[in-house]
Design a protein around this motif. Structure first.
Motif, PDB file in Angstrom:
ATOM      1  N   ILE A 148     -48.815  37.704 -70.338  1.00  0.00           N
ATOM      2  CA  ILE A 148     -48.477  39.009 -70.905  1.00  0.00           C
ATOM      3  C   ILE A 148     -48.056  39.982 -69.810  1.00  0.00           C
ATOM      4  CG2 ILE A 148     -49.466  40.999 -72.121  1.00  0.00           C
ATOM      5  CD1 ILE A 148     -51.179  38.814 -73.657  1.00  0.00           C
TER       6      ILE A 148
ATOM      7  N   PHE B 188     -57.792  41.121 -71.264  1.00  0.00           N
ATOM      8  CA  PHE B 188     -57.771  40.776 -72.684  1.00  0.00           C
ATOM      9  C   PHE B 188     -58.804  39.670 -72.901  1.00  0.00           C
ATOM     10  CE2 PHE B 188     -53.277  41.941 -71.569  1.00  0.00           C
ATOM     11  CZ  PHE B 188     -53.397  43.246 -71.995  1.00  0.00           C
TER      12      PHE B 188
ATOM     13  N   ILE C 217     -45.268  52.987 -65.021  1.00  0.00           N
ATOM     14  CA  ILE C 217     -45.482  51.580 -64.668  1.00  0.00           C
ATOM     15  C   ILE C 217     -44.132  50.907 -64.426  1.00  0.00           C
ATOM     16  CG2 ILE C 217     -46.411  49.364 -65.473  1.00  0.00           C
ATOM     17  CD1 ILE C 217     -48.584  51.493 -64.944  1.00  0.00           C
ATOM     18  N   ARG C 218     -43.162  51.214 -65.307  1.00  0.00           N
ATOM     19  CA  ARG C 218     -41.851  50.573 -65.176  1.00  0.00           C
ATOM     20  C   ARG C 218     -41.117  51.003 -63.912  1.00  0.00           C
ATOM     21  NH1 ARG C 218     -39.728  50.912 -71.419  1.00  0.00           N
ATOM     22  NH2 ARG C 218     -41.386  49.640 -72.330  1.00  0.00           N
TER      23      ARG C 218
ATOM     24  N   ALA D  95     -52.366  41.645 -77.273  1.00  0.00           N
ATOM     25  CA  ALA D  95     -52.824  42.378 -76.082  1.00  0.00           C
ATOM     26  C   ALA D  95     -53.231  43.796 -76.473  1.00  0.00           C
ATOM     27  CB  ALA D  95     -51.724  42.419 -75.020  1.00  0.00           C
TER      28      ALA D  95
ATOM     29  N   PHE E 119     -58.091  49.022 -63.240  1.00  0.00           N
ATOM     30  CA  PHE E 119     -59.120  49.982 -63.662  1.00  0.00           C
ATOM     31  C   PHE E 119     -60.478  49.644 -63.052  1.00  0.00           C
ATOM     32  CE2 PHE E 119     -56.250  49.911 -67.454  1.00  0.00           C
ATOM     33  CZ  PHE E 119     -55.805  51.217 -67.341  1.00  0.00           C
TER      34      PHE E 119
ATOM     35  N   LEU F 224     -58.420  36.365 -74.961  1.00  0.00           N
ATOM     36  CA  LEU F 224     -57.278  35.514 -74.630  1.00  0.00           C
ATOM     37  C   LEU F 224     -57.584  34.729 -73.359  1.00  0.00           C
ATOM     38  CD1 LEU F 224     -54.397  38.103 -75.220  1.00  0.00           C
ATOM     39  CD2 LEU F 224     -55.589  36.713 -76.901  1.00  0.00           C
TER      40      LEU F 224
ATOM     41  N   MET G 172     -55.004  50.238 -73.659  1.00  0.00           N
ATOM     42  CA  MET G 172     -54.722  50.928 -72.404  1.00  0.00           C
ATOM     43  C   MET G 172     -54.148  49.969 -71.362  1.00  0.00           C
ATOM     44  SD  MET G 172     -54.516  53.564 -70.770  1.00  0.00           S
ATOM     45  CE  MET G 172     -55.440  55.008 -71.206  1.00  0.00           C
ATOM     46  N   ARG G 173     -54.757  48.762 -71.294  1.00  0.00           N
ATOM     47  CA  ARG G 173     -54.240  47.771 -70.345  1.00  0.00           C
ATOM     48  C   ARG G 173     -52.807  47.395 -70.712  1.00  0.00           C
ATOM     49  NH1 ARG G 173     -55.058  46.786 -65.334  1.00  0.00           N
ATOM     50  NH2 ARG G 173     -52.854  47.221 -65.447  1.00  0.00           N
ATOM     51  N   ALA G 174     -52.563  47.228 -72.019  1.00  0.00           N
ATOM     52  CA  ALA G 174     -51.211  46.848 -72.452  1.00  0.00           C
ATOM     53  C   ALA G 174     -50.207  47.912 -72.022  1.00  0.00           C
ATOM     54  CB  ALA G 174     -51.178  46.643 -73.965  1.00  0.00           C
ATOM     55  N   GLU G 175     -50.578  49.178 -72.213  1.00  0.00           N
ATOM     56  CA  GLU G 175     -49.676  50.260 -71.797  1.00  0.00           C
ATOM     57  C   GLU G 175     -49.471  50.229 -70.286  1.00  0.00           C
ATOM     58  OE1 GLU G 175     -49.796  53.940 -73.682  1.00  0.00           O
ATOM     59  OE2 GLU G 175     -48.211  54.635 -72.334  1.00  0.00           O
ATOM     60  N   MET G 176     -50.564  49.945 -69.545  1.00  0.00           N
ATOM     61  CA  MET G 176     -50.477  49.940 -68.087  1.00  0.00           C
ATOM     62  C   MET G 176     -49.842  48.656 -67.553  1.00  0.00           C
ATOM     63  SD  MET G 176     -51.374  52.844 -67.077  1.00  0.00           S
ATOM     64  CE  MET G 176     -52.316  54.285 -67.541  1.00  0.00           C
ATOM     65  N   LEU G 177     -49.376  47.803 -68.454  1.00  0.00           N
ATOM     66  CA  LEU G 177     -48.515  46.698 -68.019  1.00  0.00           C
ATOM     67  C   LEU G 177     -47.060  47.047 -68.308  1.00  0.00           C
ATOM     68  CD1 LEU G 177     -50.606  43.595 -69.158  1.00  0.00           C
ATOM     69  CD2 LEU G 177     -50.287  44.417 -66.835  1.00  0.00           C
ATOM     70  N   GLY G 178     -46.844  48.281 -68.744  1.00  0.00           N
ATOM     71  CA  GLY G 178     -45.482  48.753 -68.932  1.00  0.00           C
ATOM     72  C   GLY G 178     -44.948  48.643 -70.354  1.00  0.00           C
ATOM     73  N   TYR G 179     -45.830  48.342 -71.316  1.00  0.00           N
ATOM     74  CA  TYR G 179     -45.368  48.239 -72.704  1.00  0.00           C
ATOM     75  C   TYR G 179     -45.527  49.581 -73.419  1.00  0.00           C
ATOM     76  CZ  TYR G 179     -45.556  43.214 -71.950  1.00  0.00           C
ATOM     77  OH  TYR G 179     -45.352  41.966 -71.460  1.00  0.00           O
TER      78      TYR G 179
ATOM     79  N   PHE H 148     -46.447  54.300 -69.538  1.00  0.00           N
ATOM     80  CA  PHE H 148     -45.679  53.052 -69.415  1.00  0.00           C
ATOM     81  C   PHE H 148     -44.372  53.261 -68.640  1.00  0.00           C
ATOM     82  CE2 PHE H 148     -44.125  54.853 -73.373  1.00  0.00           C
ATOM     83  CZ  PHE H 148     -42.765  54.636 -73.301  1.00  0.00           C
TER      84      PHE H 148
ATOM     85  N   LEU I  47     -46.864  42.623 -61.879  1.00  0.00           N
ATOM     86  CA  LEU I  47     -45.727  43.510 -62.150  1.00  0.00           C
ATOM     87  C   LEU I  47     -44.873  43.729 -60.903  1.00  0.00           C
ATOM     88  CD1 LEU I  47     -47.505  46.282 -64.264  1.00  0.00           C
ATOM     89  CD2 LEU I  47     -46.489  44.157 -65.050  1.00  0.00           C
TER      90      LEU I  47
ATOM     91  N   GLY J 152     -60.082  45.764 -67.062  1.00  0.00           N
ATOM     92  CA  GLY J 152     -59.258  45.922 -68.252  1.00  0.00           C
ATOM     93  C   GLY J 152     -58.467  44.651 -68.488  1.00  0.00           C
TER      94      GLY J 152
ATOM     95  N   HIS K 176     -42.303  40.284 -69.303  1.00  0.00           N
ATOM     96  CA  HIS K 176     -41.145  41.168 -69.497  1.00  0.00           C
ATOM     97  C   HIS K 176     -40.240  41.296 -68.266  1.00  0.00           C
ATOM     98  CE1 HIS K 176     -43.155  44.493 -67.504  1.00  0.00           C
ATOM     99  NE2 HIS K 176     -44.167  44.410 -68.337  1.00  0.00           N
TER     100      HIS K 176
ATOM    101  N   ARG L  94     -54.311  44.723 -79.402  1.00  0.00           N
ATOM    102  CA  ARG L  94     -55.588  44.607 -80.123  1.00  0.00           C
ATOM    103  C   ARG L  94     -56.748  44.524 -79.125  1.00  0.00           C
ATOM    104  NH1 ARG L  94     -56.192  38.971 -82.635  1.00  0.00           N
ATOM    105  NH2 ARG L  94     -56.776  38.482 -80.504  1.00  0.00           N
ATOM    106  N   GLU L  95     -56.582  43.736 -78.073  1.00  0.00           N
ATOM    107  CA  GLU L  95     -57.662  43.516 -77.125  1.00  0.00           C
ATOM    108  C   GLU L  95     -57.923  44.738 -76.247  1.00  0.00           C
ATOM    109  OE1 GLU L  95     -59.612  40.694 -76.702  1.00  0.00           O
ATOM    110  OE2 GLU L  95     -58.737  40.215 -78.639  1.00  0.00           O
ATOM    111  N   ASN L  96     -56.877  45.402 -75.813  1.00  0.00           N
ATOM    112  CA  ASN L  96     -57.053  46.500 -74.860  1.00  0.00           C
ATOM    113  C   ASN L  96     -55.755  47.305 -74.760  1.00  0.00           C
ATOM    114  OD1 ASN L  96     -57.507  48.139 -72.614  1.00  0.00           O
ATOM    115  ND2 ASN L  96     -58.719  46.582 -71.569  1.00  0.00           N
TER     116      ASN L  96
END
Lengths: 238, 356
Positions: free
Chosen positions: A101, A90, A76-77, B224, A84, A93, B230-237, A73, A152, A88, A105, B226-228
């Motif tokens: 999402i 959600f 990424i920042r 997010a 991927f 949702l 790895m994707r959440a981390e790769m969005l910078g979280y 992360f 991003l 990848g 941020h 819960r759903e994925n």
């Protein structure tokens, strides 16, 4: 200065060397494709850049700054983003929420909706904003994930087989999307099998074979190289 | 942004993509239910009203599990550990401090805080150690069983903290009920009408607060993950921090249940952290529909009431029914029975929206 650089990068799993002393440099503004037969170490190389795997030795530099041991992360920042191979997204949702999402941020709440609309138009998904992401067609899922990665506003976008499973029309449209992003200044590095697609987008091509850089050049140089054809037919050893 | 407009924008999060139920229809239905709940003591015996606070006590723990498991995707089997830690802490604190000067309320805060601290320490090792899936369930279950075993062997007189004897398997009793200091005489919250209204108000605050939380940016990130992840981390979280925060909030709610239960019955036992107790919250929230706070509450209340009425015929018998209910839910309506029952209406509605 290169936007991304690896120096003598090594990774092995047990006795298997999947990345061997890779020296690689990517210039800002470039669209670069990484090709190679199955098992050439393309995905592992991506995972090392993203921090999913840590290298056994060597260094990774982003914009001159060492990120070899940074958390995913954190990379990424700094301005790297990834799409991927398997979409990848959600799934449970909505499309709109997936993008929210990705955007929330770094985009102010007042202009969030505006940004989402802009991205939806770019991805040709405006009609499907309320749809659950899991209900989209395969190609649309790939686009949605590209959209999330692009949301991003990265300087460097990594794409692992962005057109896998797409129809030829979808593949071509994806190429146009990526070219548009590149014109806006984004640097792209893609792992890709589809040579027509590589020809469409790549400025430079790197061939990986048994974890090492085997050849580098423009697509014409690479396709003219008989040794490259030979490794795809399994005729050259490491 | 002015503070007033910030307040309205926060209030708007009471409806959102992460909660079922929006618009005038839902909120009028909600008001009717709330009014009925408020009117109930007027039509019932105050002894029954006090007894039925029992059902409310568990809802905090259920909502906490809905947050951790339903929204966050981390199956915690350890809600009872935090329930027990807070329950015993409340007992030890109030027996030592007494019930004057609002000290029981201070004890409530400290006990819930202690369970949150315990959750933070445990959660740190779990989430920063990247433990997930079934292993998270195994570790959290082990923790609650270890606590049960430990408390069960504290029967001897040497096991006392200040004036408070832990009492092993017999359980700890005789702690004062929650007491609100009031001019003209303290209000002691015995199981009675006053306690009913106080618990109902707490429930309302927690429910609405959690609705806002899950529809906020924080809530977006935890679903997010819960759903994925790895994707959440790769969005910078930083996924670990979000998981930890969710775990602490959900576990603190279990702690709140523990304090309310202990104060309500003036009693807590190690069995409240045992295998049976630990598995029941899973049944409550799975049956209702763990991915939504409202269905979790409806499901939990329904299952608790069925369980209570069956217990009359024997508690082992009731447990078998609970197990069967869980199996049926998993096989027929894995997202929860309440969600399965209302989803045809939801689908028709969203289809209509699409056609417009």
């Amino acid at each position: 200065m290169a936007i991304l650089e690896t120096r003598q990068l090594n990774k092995h799993f047990g006795g298997l060397h999947v990345t061997g002393n890779v020296d690689f440099a990517l210039q800002p503004g470039e669209m670069h494709c990484l090709i190679g037969p199955n098992g050439a170490g393309k995905s592992t190389f991506f995972k090392l850049i993203l921090g999913e795997h840590l290298p056994d030795s060597g260094a990774i530099l982003y914009d001159g700054e060492e990120i070899t041991r940074a958390k995913p992360f954190e990379r990424i920042r700094k301005g790297i983003s990834v799409k991927f191979q398997v979409p990848g997204i959600f799934k449970e949702l909505s499309v709109q929420q997936n993008l929210t999402i990705a955007l929330q941020h770094h985009v102010a709440p007042e202009i969030l909706q505006e940004e989402i609309d802009r991205l939806l138009a770019f991805l040709k998904l405006s009609q499907d904003r309320k749809q659950l992401a899991g209900n989209l067609s395969h190609g649309q899922k790939q686009w949605l994930e590209i959209g999330m990665a692009v949301a991003l506003k990265p300087r460097l976008l990594l794409l692992d087989e962005p057109t896998a499973g797409m129809t030829p029309d979808e593949t071509f449209a994806t190429g146009e999307m990526l070219q548009e992003l590149n014109r806006e200044g984004m640097t792209l590095l893609a792992v890709e099998h589809d040579m027509a697609f590589v020809r469409q987008i790549a400025h430079q091509v790197t061939v990986l074979h048994f974890g090492k850089i085997f050849a580098q050049g423009t697509i014409d140089e690479i396709t003219a190289d008989e040794r490259v054809a030979a490794i795809y037919l399994g005729e050259v050893d490491a | 942004m002015s503070s007033a407009s910030r307040f309205t924008s926060i209030l708007k999060l009471i409806e959102g993509p992460q909660t079922l139920g929006k618009g005038p229809k839902f909120w009028s239905g909600f008001s009717v239910v709330l009014l009925a709940a408020c009117a109930y003591p007027a039509f019932a015996d105050s002894y029954d009203v006090g007894n039925n606070v029992y059902f409310f006590n568990w809802l905090f723990m259920a909502m906490g599990l809905s947050l951790i498991w339903g929204y966050g995707g981390a199956l915690s089997f350890g809600q009872t550990a935090f329930f027990g830690v807070a329950g015993y802490a409340y007992g030890v604190l109030t027996i030592n401090l007494g019930d004057a000067y609002g000290l029981t309320l201070l004890s409530l805060v400290l006990a819930v805080g202690l369970s949150a601290l315990f959750a933070a320490i445990l959660g740190y090792f779990l989430f920063f150690g990247r433990i997930s899936g079934v292993f998270l369930g195994i570790v959290t279950l082990s923790v609650t069983l270890v606590l049960e075993r430990f408390m069960a062997q504290t029967a001897g007189p040497e096991w006392a903290i200040g004036k408070a004897r832990l009492n092993g398997f017999n359980g700890m009793g005789a702690m004062p009920s929650l007491t609100i200091p009031w001019p003209g005489g303290n209000i002691v919250l015995y199981p009675d009408v006053t306690l009913y209204y106080v618990t109902l108000a707490l429930l309302l605050v927690c429910y609405l607060g959690l609705r806002i939380l899950v529809n906020s940016r924080f809530g977006n990130v935890i679903v997010a993950i819960r759903e994925n992840p790895m994707r959440a981390e790769m969005l910078g979280y930083d996924v670990r921090k979000y998981q930890l925060a969710t775990f602490v909030i959900g576990s603190a709610l279990a702690g709140l249940s523990g304090v309310l239960y202990t104060s309500w019955g003036n009693y807590i036992t190690p069995a409240s952290m045992g295998m049976t107790a630990a598995s029941l919250p899973i049944v409550w929230v799975a049956v209702g529909g763990r991915t939504d706070l409202t269905t979790t509450i409806i499901g939990t209340l329904a299952v608790l009431m069925v369980f209570q009425s069956l217990t009359i015929y024997g508690s082992q018998y009731a447990l078998i029914v609970m197990g069967t209910l869980l199996v049926i839910t998993v096989l027929i309506a894995p997202r929860g029975i309440v969600i399965a029952l209302i989803s045809p209406f939801m689908r028709r509605k969203s289809k209509l929206e699409g056609e417009r």
